[in-house]
Design a protein around this motif. Structure first.
Motif, PDB file in Angstrom:
ATOM      1  N   ILE A  99      57.977  31.026  26.873  1.00  0.00           N
ATOM      2  CA  ILE A  99      57.221  30.909  27.874  1.00  0.00           C
ATOM      3  C   ILE A  99      58.380  30.278  28.902  1.00  0.00           C
ATOM      4  O   ILE A  99      58.339  31.010  30.154  1.00  0.00           O
ATOM      5  CB  ILE A  99      56.156  30.094  27.926  1.00  0.00           C
ATOM      6  N   ALA A 139      50.152  31.592  25.796  1.00  0.00           N
ATOM      7  CA  ALA A 139      49.709  30.390  26.472  1.00  0.00           C
ATOM      8  C   ALA A 139      47.981  30.199  26.184  1.00  0.00           C
ATOM      9  O   ALA A 139      47.260  31.289  26.265  1.00  0.00           O
ATOM     10  CB  ALA A 139      50.094  30.301  27.915  1.00  0.00           C
ATOM     11  N   TRP A 188      47.367  29.357  31.751  1.00  0.00           N
ATOM     12  CA  TRP A 188      48.239  29.422  32.617  1.00  0.00           C
ATOM     13  C   TRP A 188      47.860  29.776  33.961  1.00  0.00           C
ATOM     14  O   TRP A 188      46.942  30.392  34.192  1.00  0.00           O
ATOM     15  CB  TRP A 188      49.585  30.309  32.207  1.00  0.00           C
ATOM     16  N   ALA A 226      52.067  26.639  32.377  1.00  0.00           N
ATOM     17  CA  ALA A 226      51.464  27.227  31.000  1.00  0.00           C
ATOM     18  C   ALA A 226      51.433  26.060  30.034  1.00  0.00           C
ATOM     19  O   ALA A 226      52.313  25.348  29.822  1.00  0.00           O
ATOM     20  CB  ALA A 226      52.502  28.496  30.526  1.00  0.00           C
ATOM     21  N   VAL A 264      50.121  25.234  25.632  1.00  0.00           N
ATOM     22  CA  VAL A 264      49.846  25.601  24.537  1.00  0.00           C
ATOM     23  C   VAL A 264      49.032  24.575  23.957  1.00  0.00           C
ATOM     24  O   VAL A 264      49.292  23.579  23.841  1.00  0.00           O
ATOM     25  CB  VAL A 264      51.036  26.225  23.896  1.00  0.00           C
TER      26      VAL A 264
END
Length: 119
Positions: A28, A91, A94, A107, A109
């Motif tokens: 990312i 993600a 985001w 973003a 996670v």
């Protein structure tokens, strides 16, 4: 870009974040920094990583004033154009925020429950 990836990985590993999440955030940050380099005339691009009780977050700030980044579907023969689609796939969430002097893209996670509880 390599520096941003390495620092992201180092920080997440120091915080003992799961390897799968580290890899997702490495990809990312790579995509977001690459987009800032390719699509803006930024002289400075800043990437940060943070962890909350529930998620790991990458934020990239640039000096681009080109509006909101949008994921698109690249045609099969195109070599580029899949970066934000990859971010969208990896993600949990985001988005971008226009700034007075640029754009900030964030973003996140989600962390597994056992990781989130340990922080």
């Amino acid at each position: 870009m390599a520096h941003a990836r390495a620092q992201t990985v180092d920080a997440l590993r120091e915080w003992q974040i799961d390897d799968d999440i580290v890899e997702a955030l490495r990809l990312i940050v790579s995509e977001l920094v690459t987009n800032a380099m390719v699509h803006t005339a930024s002289r400075n691009i800043e990437a940060t990583v943070s962890v909350t009780a529930t998620e790991a977050i990458v934020t990239v700030t640039d000096q681009g004033l080109f509006g909101t980044p949008v994921a698109r579907e690249a045609r099969a023969e195109e070599e580029n154009g899949r970066g934000l689609a990859l971010v969208d796939a990896l993600a949990t969430r985001w988005g971008s925020t226009p700034l007075a002097d640029g754009t900030q893209v964030e973003a996140a996670v989600a962390l597994p429950e056992q990781t989130a509880g340990a922080l």
